[in-house]
Design an enzyme around this catalytic site. Structure first.
Site, PDB file in Angstrom:
ATOM      1  N   LYS A   1     -20.762  -9.709   0.272  1.00  0.00           N
ATOM      2  CA  LYS A   1     -20.315 -10.415  -0.929  1.00  0.00           C
ATOM      3  C   LYS A   1     -21.201 -11.615  -1.231  1.00  0.00           C
ATOM      4  O   LYS A   1     -21.565 -11.873  -2.387  1.00  0.00           O
ATOM      5  CB  LYS A   1     -18.864 -10.881  -0.756  1.00  0.00           C
TER       6      LYS A   1
ATOM      7  N   GLY B   1      -4.357  -8.049   3.237  1.00  0.00           N
ATOM      8  CA  GLY B   1      -4.368  -7.055   2.171  1.00  0.00           C
ATOM      9  C   GLY B   1      -4.039  -5.660   2.643  1.00  0.00           C
ATOM     10  O   GLY B   1      -3.248  -4.942   2.022  1.00  0.00           O
ATOM     11  N   ARG B   2      -4.601  -5.248   3.764  1.00  0.00           N
ATOM     12  CA  ARG B   2      -4.379  -3.879   4.250  1.00  0.00           C
ATOM     13  C   ARG B   2      -2.972  -3.683   4.800  1.00  0.00           C
ATOM     14  O   ARG B   2      -2.550  -2.545   5.022  1.00  0.00           O
ATOM     15  CB  ARG B   2      -5.429  -3.528   5.304  1.00  0.00           C
TER      16      ARG B   2
ATOM     17  N   HIS C   1     -11.426  24.088   5.581  1.00  0.00           N
ATOM     18  CA  HIS C   1     -12.567  24.721   4.922  1.00  0.00           C
ATOM     19  C   HIS C   1     -13.691  23.727   4.679  1.00  0.00           C
ATOM     20  O   HIS C   1     -14.589  23.983   3.877  1.00  0.00           O
ATOM     21  CB  HIS C   1     -12.113  25.349   3.596  1.00  0.00           C
TER      22      HIS C   1
ATOM     23  N   LYS D   1      -4.993 -12.194  -4.340  1.00  0.00           N
ATOM     24  CA  LYS D   1      -4.344 -13.289  -3.627  1.00  0.00           C
ATOM     25  C   LYS D   1      -4.967 -14.635  -4.001  1.00  0.00           C
ATOM     26  O   LYS D   1      -4.277 -15.599  -4.302  1.00  0.00           O
ATOM     27  CB  LYS D   1      -4.442 -13.065  -2.121  1.00  0.00           C
TER      28      LYS D   1
ATOM     29  N   GLU E   1     -10.946  -1.885   9.403  1.00  0.00           N
ATOM     30  CA  GLU E   1     -11.072  -3.295   9.051  1.00  0.00           C
ATOM     31  C   GLU E   1     -10.349  -4.162  10.076  1.00  0.00           C
ATOM     32  O   GLU E   1     -10.737  -5.310  10.315  1.00  0.00           O
ATOM     33  CB  GLU E   1     -10.531  -3.555   7.650  1.00  0.00           C
TER      34      GLU E   1
END
Length: 526
Positions: free
Chosen positions: A502, A269-270, A387, A212, A356
């Site tokens: 970041k 974004g999500r 399992h 973006k 988030e």
């Protein structure tokens, strides 16, 4: 006008905390259980249904939840969101992902443009581009058709689109809708990009760079990795790459790309799988018509989320039951268990979508809150998960609510009868068995073989995983998470928690470190 109040100030929530708890081992046994399963089902979009019979709810709990929905003005807040009010208070932004797939509410004007028209126009541009690629009108330098599309992105630019692609890959092959194979590069670990590049014919590959801002470090690093590979193959990278970005990013008008398609800050974004972020790769892989069906399924679910009747609004019902489990019953986790291999990466997408969004400890106004918010989300397709971690789910010290997803038929419509039943029947038998086993348990004098039960679950059921069903499934969880954020009075649409790491990583790379950060940097030979 809506009011934003902390959950613990609401009368309906305080009433909910005083309701007697439901014993699943009683209500789910015998004829009582059969009656609950038949009655406690809510229709969803695209032919799906949400069954909550094995949740720890009864009429008294549901009545309190309905009053909580009203007092917290959940549907009114949803309406404010899709009509363009500034619901993302942390970043002072609108939240408009619903506008990418339907006609809810009013036209929304922002940045001097009609956002509904803007998103529709980008989808049309992507559709035109994809059709030209499929028709051989847009080719590589040798005039040969592209056969593979590779998405380069991270977080919401990878998890959602990758999960949606894998969910529809076999369906598309069966229904003659498979146009191009898709691959995904996300991790800044060079082994990720190298493995993908080694698995494809780069000369016939089209790369989709998704950022973006146009400044995402991991994505730009992987772009350079890909460009280097193209250069070594004697190829012009600008003839093999398109960008999905904002109109203000440095990528928007760059000659490094065949084309640029746009998103904006009003779609997180999500929440971007139904925007250009998912639209480009999915339209190239399966064709624009399949992507349009996917959007239509999401739109159906969005319409249902407008209903103020709790028992006719599956996303809101799912959300409020989740709030009850988190804040009253005290369950810290939720596991998502799709009994469909096609949904193998869907739980990973929901991890980001939920954690988030609702992993917050302050309210919408930056004030500390005194109650729990988003649960830890994890999951794995059945029957593999059985399992793996089901031992803890059945007999561990923590109770973990379960969300099953199942389909009556498989996508490829191929199967074999073994020992009197097909593979699909065996898969579905396991779903039914697990729901009842978790709810009812089994008494045994041997403590090691005793199952206490009272482990709540719900199931979303459909006939087959199609593009429309997938869209409805995605929107259900998006809207569930949104409603939960409204109840908790938190901002589900920013993600400040991803920023600190970041910032420190940039300091490490610039060798501006001291203390523990320097020692760890030296340990890793940076």
């Amino acid at each position: 006008m809506v009011n934003w109040s902390n959950m613990d100030t609401l009368g309906a929530y305080n009433a909910l905390t005083k309701v007697a708890k439901v014993d699943l081992t009683e209500v789910m046994s015998g004829e009582n259980g059969a009656k609950r399963v038949k009655e406690m089902t809510v229709p969803m979009g695209a032919g799906l249904s949400y069954n909550y019979a094995s949740k720890q709810v009864n009429e008294e709990v549901l009545d309190c939840l309905a009053k909580l929905a009203d007092e917290a003005q959940l549907v009114d807040k949803y309406e404010a969101l899709y009509n363009g009010e500034v619901v993302n208070t942390g970043e002072k932004r609108l939240v408009l992902h619903q506008l990418t797939r339907g006609q809810l509410g009013n036209d929304v004007m922002a940045d001097g443009v009609n956002k509904r028209e803007f998103y529709a126009n980008e989808q049309a541009r992507i559709a035109e581009f994809a059709n030209k690629v499929h028709a051989g009108e847009i080719t590589n330098a040798a005039g040969e058709k592209f056969t593979t599309v590779v998405q380069i992105g991270i977080g919401g630019s990878d998890l959602g689109p990758r999960a949606m692609y894998l969910a529809l890959e076999n369906w598309a092959k069966k229904n003659n809708a498979f146009k191009m194979e898709a691959k995904f590069i996300s991790n800044v670990d060079p082994d990720d990009a190298a493995a993908v590049l080694n698995s494809i014919d780069v000369a016939h590959s089209l790369f989709v760079l998704v950022s973006k801002s146009g400044t995402t470090l991991e994505t730009l690093t992987n772009e350079s990795f890909v460009k280097d590979a193209l250069k070594k193959a004697g190829l012009d990278a600008s003839k093999h790459m398109i960008a999905v970005t904002s109109q203000t990013s440095p990528l928007a008008k760059s000659s490094d790309y065949l084309a640029a398609f746009f998103m904006d800050d009003y779609i997180g974004g999500r929440f971007s799988s139904t925007s250009s972020v998912g639209g480009a790769v999915l339209s190239l892989a399966f064709g624009p018509e399949v992507f349009a069906d996917f959007l239509a399924g999401a739109a159906e679910e969005d319409v249902l989320a407008k209903n103020k009747d709790l028992l006719k609004n599956p996303a809101m019902l799912d959300a409020l039951i989740g709030v009850y489990e988190r804040n009253v019953l005290g369950y810290p986790c939720t596991t998502v268990l799709p009994y469909s291999q096609a949904l193998s990466r869907f739980p990973a997408h929901l991890q980001q979508l939920d954690m988030e969004s609702n992993g917050k400890s302050v309210n919408r106004f930056g004030e500390a809150i005194n109650y729990k918010t988003g649960p830890v989300i994890f999951g794995e397709p059945g029957t593999n998960g059985q399992h793996s971690f089901y031992q803890l789910l059945h007999q561990g010290t923590d109770i973990v609510p379960l969300q099953f997803i199942g389909f009556r038929n498989n996508q490829l419509e191929t199967d074999v009868d073994i020992q009197g039943s097909t593979s699909q029947q065996k898969l579905c038998a396991n779903v039914a068995a697990q729901i009842v086993a978790f709810a009812c348990g089994k008494k045994d004098d041997n403590a090691n073989k005793n199952f206490a039960g009272n482990r709540p679950s719900s199931i979303i059921v459909g006939d087959k995983l199609t593009p429309k069903a997938l869209g409805a499934l995605l929107a259900h969880f998006e809207n569930k998470i949104m409603f939960q954020g409204f109840v908790w009075n938190i901002n589900s649409f920013d993600q400040e928690g991803v920023q600190l790491g970041k910032v420190l990583a940039k300091k490490v790379l610039a060798h501006e470190t001291e203390g523990a950060l320097k020692v760890y940097s030296d340990l890793l030979n940076i």
